[in-house]
Scaffold this motif. Structure first.
Motif, short mmCIF file in Angstrom:
data_model
loop_
_atom_site.label_atom_id
_atom_site.label_comp_id
_atom_site.label_asym_id
_atom_site.label_seq_id
_atom_site.Cartn_x
_atom_site.Cartn_y
_atom_site.Cartn_z
N MET A 1 -50.17 66.68 -6.13
CA MET A 1 -50.66 66.61 -4.83
C MET A 1 -49.40 67.64 -3.87
N ASP A 2 -49.75 68.46 -3.34
CA ASP A 2 -48.88 69.21 -2.51
C ASP A 2 -48.55 68.20 -1.09
N PHE A 3 -49.57 67.60 -0.61
CA PHE A 3 -49.46 66.72 0.43
C PHE A 3 -50.48 65.62 0.10
N ASP A 4 -49.96 64.36 0.89
CA ASP A 4 -50.79 63.46 0.80
C ASP A 4 -51.98 63.32 1.70
N VAL A 130 -62.05 75.23 1.98
CA VAL A 130 -61.92 73.96 1.30
C VAL A 130 -62.84 73.56 0.10
N SER A 131 -62.33 73.02 -0.72
CA SER A 131 -63.19 72.64 -1.76
C SER A 131 -62.62 71.20 -2.39
N ALA A 132 -63.54 70.27 -2.98
CA ALA A 132 -63.25 69.04 -3.43
C ALA A 132 -62.72 69.17 -4.88
N ILE A 133 -61.66 68.47 -5.14
CA ILE A 133 -61.26 68.42 -6.63
C ILE A 133 -61.18 67.01 -6.93
N ASP A 134 -60.73 66.62 -8.26
CA ASP A 134 -60.66 65.13 -8.75
C ASP A 134 -59.91 64.33 -7.99
N THR A 135 -58.50 64.83 -7.65
CA THR A 135 -57.63 64.23 -6.81
C THR A 135 -57.69 64.31 -5.41
N GLY A 136 -58.63 64.94 -4.72
CA GLY A 136 -58.71 65.11 -3.22
C GLY A 136 -59.41 66.57 -2.96
N TYR A 137 -58.45 67.39 -2.41
CA TYR A 137 -59.06 68.65 -1.89
C TYR A 137 -57.99 69.88 -2.16
N ALA A 138 -58.66 70.93 -2.24
CA ALA A 138 -57.80 72.25 -2.27
C ALA A 138 -58.27 73.18 -1.15
N SER A 149 -52.33 78.40 -1.45
CA SER A 149 -53.14 77.26 -1.82
C SER A 149 -52.52 76.12 -1.80
N VAL A 150 -53.05 74.96 -1.26
CA VAL A 150 -52.27 73.62 -1.17
C VAL A 150 -53.70 72.46 -1.47
N THR A 151 -52.93 71.36 -1.87
CA THR A 151 -53.77 70.41 -2.52
C THR A 151 -53.48 69.21 -1.50
N ALA A 152 -54.33 68.29 -1.19
CA ALA A 152 -53.92 67.11 -0.32
C ALA A 152 -54.91 65.79 -0.84
N ARG A 153 -54.40 64.74 -1.01
CA ARG A 153 -55.47 63.68 -1.34
C ARG A 153 -56.22 63.29 -0.24
N ASN A 154 -56.09 63.45 1.06
CA ASN A 154 -56.84 63.16 2.41
C ASN A 154 -56.74 64.40 3.22
N MET A 352 -63.13 56.27 10.13
CA MET A 352 -63.61 57.55 10.49
C MET A 352 -63.71 58.41 9.26
N MET A 353 -63.82 57.95 8.23
CA MET A 353 -63.89 58.56 6.79
C MET A 353 -65.27 58.81 6.44
N ALA A 354 -65.75 59.91 6.18
CA ALA A 354 -66.94 60.03 5.70
C ALA A 354 -67.52 59.27 4.47
N LYS A 355 -68.79 58.64 4.61
CA LYS A 355 -69.28 57.60 3.86
C LYS A 355 -69.41 57.90 2.43
N THR A 356 -69.73 59.37 2.18
CA THR A 356 -70.10 60.10 0.97
C THR A 356 -69.08 60.65 0.29
N GLN A 357 -67.65 60.98 1.02
CA GLN A 357 -66.86 61.84 0.72
C GLN A 357 -65.43 61.18 0.76
N PRO A 358 -65.08 60.55 -0.32
CA PRO A 358 -63.69 59.69 -0.01
C PRO A 358 -62.52 60.69 0.43
N GLY A 359 -61.62 60.11 1.16
CA GLY A 359 -60.58 60.91 1.75
C GLY A 359 -60.77 62.05 2.67
#
Length: 396
Positions: A1-4, A130-138, A149-154, A352-359
């Motif tokens: 992850m580039d960022f948490d 923005v796209s979802a990846i296994d570890t969060g978001y790209a 391009s960066v990745t983030a868990r949240n 405030m997190m989406a119920k169907t989209q973790p992080g």
């Protein structure tokens, strides 16, 4: 992850969230400065909260949704931070708190909080995708230094709504929600002046700048504050408040005087100043320039002593139940808020997190929670941003 955590939007909600979020946190904004809406708010002094903020002061498809965040991070919590930061403030009216000196102090306080939490702020930076990846978001970003391009868990969406497009406001948050299958409620401009057309607009234009205390009502909701007549229609606190409850075609009912006040004034004038005109008596109760407009199509005698019971009833109805039909509002161009937004049914009220989209979090104005005029929308930004930050902290 580039960022948490990556936060889209360096406004009120985004900055307070970043001040809570631990680990590597990046806040991005396409503006050239952070907290621009904070800086210009309240005439440059920022009405940063309201002493009386509670869930009853908000419009939402779910009126209970805001209760959790507002209870967990209250106006008193934010006031305490302001005081600890050495920012002088005062109550203006109706619980509205303003900086004594400048809204820039609030921005500086928030940026200091972000820095102390270890966060970074990147301005002149936009999100391309923005796209979802296994570890969060790209996230694909573009800025002065080109694309990256960066990745983030949240991923926290705090980029507001549609009002004041000249400041760069867009519907990006709503489009991003829909990309992830998160529903969005109908949206419209709130806390916005009314416009009128034809003869009514011309009449209001003739008294542009006149203001008066009044009670303004639509759809069973009323506010008792000042109204301001403008060259295009009706503004002032009462009109702005009511606009959030108004729909095209709805009537406004304007009460300029209470029935008791008017009838007492007429009785007194008949006894002691019977030769005076009704308009001269009313000019003591209302702004003088407003009186001819209120009376223009009423048939009244030259002397107040000759006013009949039927004419008094007619005058009473006009001054206590003046019905007006706006052509529309000034729209997002001048609106202070967007009513509607990301459907609260899709979000956790505690995080405030989406119920169907973790992080994936949505905070602040882009959510279907809209406050009254007077610091309530800032308080929602502080509360929703804080709880999202706390959720991220608990998960890291």
């Amino acid at each position: 992850m580039d960022f948490d955590t990556l936060i889209i939007g360096a406004g009120a909600a985004g900055l307070i969230c970043a001040a809570q979020a631990p680990g590597k946190c990046l806040v991005i904004d396409h503006a050239k400065a952070a907290g621009e809406k904070i800086r210009i708010s309240g005439g440059g002094r920022c009405n940063f909260t309201n002493l009386y903020a509670s869930a009853e002061n908000y419009i939402s498809g779910n009126p209970h949704f805001a209760k959790s965040a507002l209870a967990r991070y209250t106006q008193w919590d934010f006031i305490d931070w302001v005081a600890r930061s050495g920012i002088a403030y005062h109550e203006k009216t109706l619980g509205q708190l303003f900086c004594d000196t400048s809204a820039k102090e609030i921005v500086a306080m928030l940026l200091k909080g972000v820095a102390e939490a270890g966060g970074q702020v990147a301005l002149n930076t936009s999100v391309q995708s923005v796209s979802a990846i296994d570890t969060g978001y790209a996230i694909q970003l573009s800025g002065a230094q080109g694309s990256r391009s960066v990745t983030a868990r949240n991923l926290v969406v705090a980029c507001g709504g549609k009002p004041i497009p000249k400041m760069g406001a867009t519907d990006f948050a709503l489009r991003l929600a829909q990309q992830f299958g998160i529903p969005v409620t109908q949206t419209y401009a709130g806390l916005v002046p009314f416009t009128f057309s034809g003869a009514q607009q011309e009449a209001f234009k003739s008294i542009s700048g006149v203001s008066a205390p009044a009670l303004l009502q639509t759809n069973g909701t009323a506010f008792e504050e000042a109204v301001l007549f403008t060259h295009r229609g009706l503004s002032g606190p009462a009109a702005l408040q009511v606009s959030s409850y108004w729909a095209p075609g709805d009537l406004l009912t304007l009460r300029l005087l209470s029935e008791e006040c008017l009838r007492q004034a007429v009785r007194d004038a008949k006894e002691t100043e019977g030769r005076k005109s009704p308009s001269s008596i009313l000019a003591r109760l209302l702004p003088a320039r407003l009186v001819p407009l209120v009376l223009h199509d009423l048939t009244l005698p030259e002397r107040i002593a000759d006013l009949t019971a039927a004419q008094l009833d007619q005058l009473t109805k006009r001054l206590t139940q003046w019905q007006l039909t706006p052509a529309g509002t000034e729209g997002y161009r001048t609106a202070e808020v967007m009513v509607g937004g990301v459907d609260t049914a899709a979000l956790s009220s505690k995080t405030m997190m989406a119920k169907t989209q973790p992080g994936l979090y949505f905070i602040g104005e882009c959510v279907d929670v809209t406050g009254w005029l007077g610091g309530y929308n800032f308080q929602w930004a502080w509360s929703s941003g804080w709880v999202a930050g706390q959720s991220i902290k608990a998960g890291l």
